[in-house]
Design a protein around this motif. Structure first.
Motif, short mmCIF file in Angstrom:
data_model
loop_
_atom_site.label_atom_id
_atom_site.label_comp_id
_atom_site.label_asym_id
_atom_site.label_seq_id
_atom_site.Cartn_x
_atom_site.Cartn_y
_atom_site.Cartn_z
N LEU A 98 0.64 -1.46 0.02
CA LEU A 98 -0.21 -0.75 -0.33
C LEU A 98 0.80 1.65 -0.01
N VAL A 101 2.16 1.87 -3.40
CA VAL A 101 1.44 2.12 -4.05
C VAL A 101 0.24 3.84 -3.46
N GLN A 102 0.74 4.64 -2.78
CA GLN A 102 0.42 5.82 -2.09
C GLN A 102 1.29 6.74 -2.29
N ARG A 105 0.88 7.36 -6.24
CA ARG A 105 -0.08 8.23 -6.43
C ARG A 105 -0.05 9.81 -5.83
N LEU A 137 -3.61 2.54 -10.59
CA LEU A 137 -3.63 3.57 -10.29
C LEU A 137 -4.05 4.71 -10.46
N SER A 139 -7.37 5.23 -10.75
CA SER A 139 -8.74 4.76 -9.64
C SER A 139 -8.29 4.71 -8.51
N THR A 140 -7.08 5.18 -8.20
CA THR A 140 -6.50 5.85 -6.50
C THR A 140 -6.73 6.79 -6.35
N SER A 144 -9.53 8.63 -4.28
CA SER A 144 -8.96 9.51 -3.21
C SER A 144 -9.13 10.74 -2.83
N LEU A 159 -9.88 -2.32 -8.78
CA LEU A 159 -9.88 -1.56 -7.99
C LEU A 159 -9.31 -1.89 -7.11
N LEU A 163 -8.99 0.07 -1.65
CA LEU A 163 -9.24 1.05 -1.61
C LEU A 163 -10.25 1.23 -2.32
N GLU A 164 -11.77 0.25 -2.27
CA GLU A 164 -12.48 0.10 -2.78
C GLU A 164 -13.36 1.53 -1.99
#
Length: 246
Positions: A98, A101-102, A105, A137, A139-140, A144, A159, A163-164
């Motif tokens: 995670l 991924v963040q 983002r 990516l 979609s995040t 958010s 998704l 992070l859904e």
């Protein structure tokens, strides 16, 4: 702040540029015509193993009055191509870190902030297109930052499970237009994950246009054409321009 200097480029594979702030490499196809009005921006994110040319067939189908940015993922794969963050394929689902991924983002957000300084685009008309990992990516970012993204096209994507969206996001996601296209024979990212994503987005209030194709994990031509047609319906014409032809 360093401001990007963005020369105009002819339609097609524009030369790669480098973002000073994020180090990301990208190809920009500037909007043309229709006066000085601020234009919509379509940001296209390829999947793992691809590069900025992967979504070029879709970008070429978009109208000239729209800025199109084809972004290259920063990590290089040993077998060739690039990716946004590492993925492990487990028995039942993929596993991602995670934090990585963040971080991807945040880097994407920083790139958009820098791009806004050098490219005259309407921040209310930001559209994200992503294939496979690029869609996850995208979609995040859309989920958010509710209200920042006007449209989201997920091609052979999903998704990320953690992070859904939740129903509490319904008011914020009601204006997020979503297109999802997936291959029935996709063995890399199985159809069940895309169906779950579509259901979660609808439950959270986002209108979803859903299409299935006789294809595997690929950018099949009908998928590209449908996504481009959907985007063309979402993209507004600048003030004073002729009405779109039927």
């Amino acid at each position: 702040m360093t401001v990007l200097r963005l020369p105009a480029a002819a339609d097609g594979a524009a030369p790669l540029q480098r973002s000073p702030a994020t180090g990301l490499r990208f190809s920009l196809q500037r909007a043309t015509g229709c006066g000085p009005a601020m234009r919509p921006l379509v940001l296209l994110l390829h999947g793992a193993g691809g590069d900025e040319t992967s979504l070029l067939p879709l970008a070429r189908r978009l109208p000239a009055h729209v800025h199109r940015v084809l972004l290259r993922a920063p990590r290089r794969m040993a077998r060739g191509g690039h990716y946004w963050y590492p993925v492990r394929f487990g028995q039942h689902d993929t596993e991602v870190n995670l934090q990585q991924v963040q971080a991807a983002r945040r880097r994407l957000l920083a790139f958009l902030g820098e791009l806004e300084q050098g490219c005259r685009f309407d921040p209310r008309q930001l559209y994200l297109v992503g294939f496979s990992q690029g869609g996850a990516l995208a979609s995040t970012l859309a989920l958010s930052s509710p209200g920042r993204v006007r449209g989201l096209a997920l091609l052979a994507s999903r998704l990320l499970s953690h992070l859904e969206p939740t129903p509490e996001l319904a008011p914020a996601l009601a204006t997020l237009q979503v297109f999802m296209g997936h291959g029935r024979q996709d063995e890399v990212l199985r159809l069940v994950h895309a169906e779950r994503a579509a259901a979660a987005l609808r439950a959270a209030g986002a209108p979803v246009s859903w299409r299935l194709y006789e294809a595997g994990h690929e950018l099949a031509l009908p998928m590209v054409e449908d996504a481009a047609a959907w985007l063309c319906r979402q993209l507004p014409l600048p003030p004073g321009s002729p009405q779109a032809q039927p």
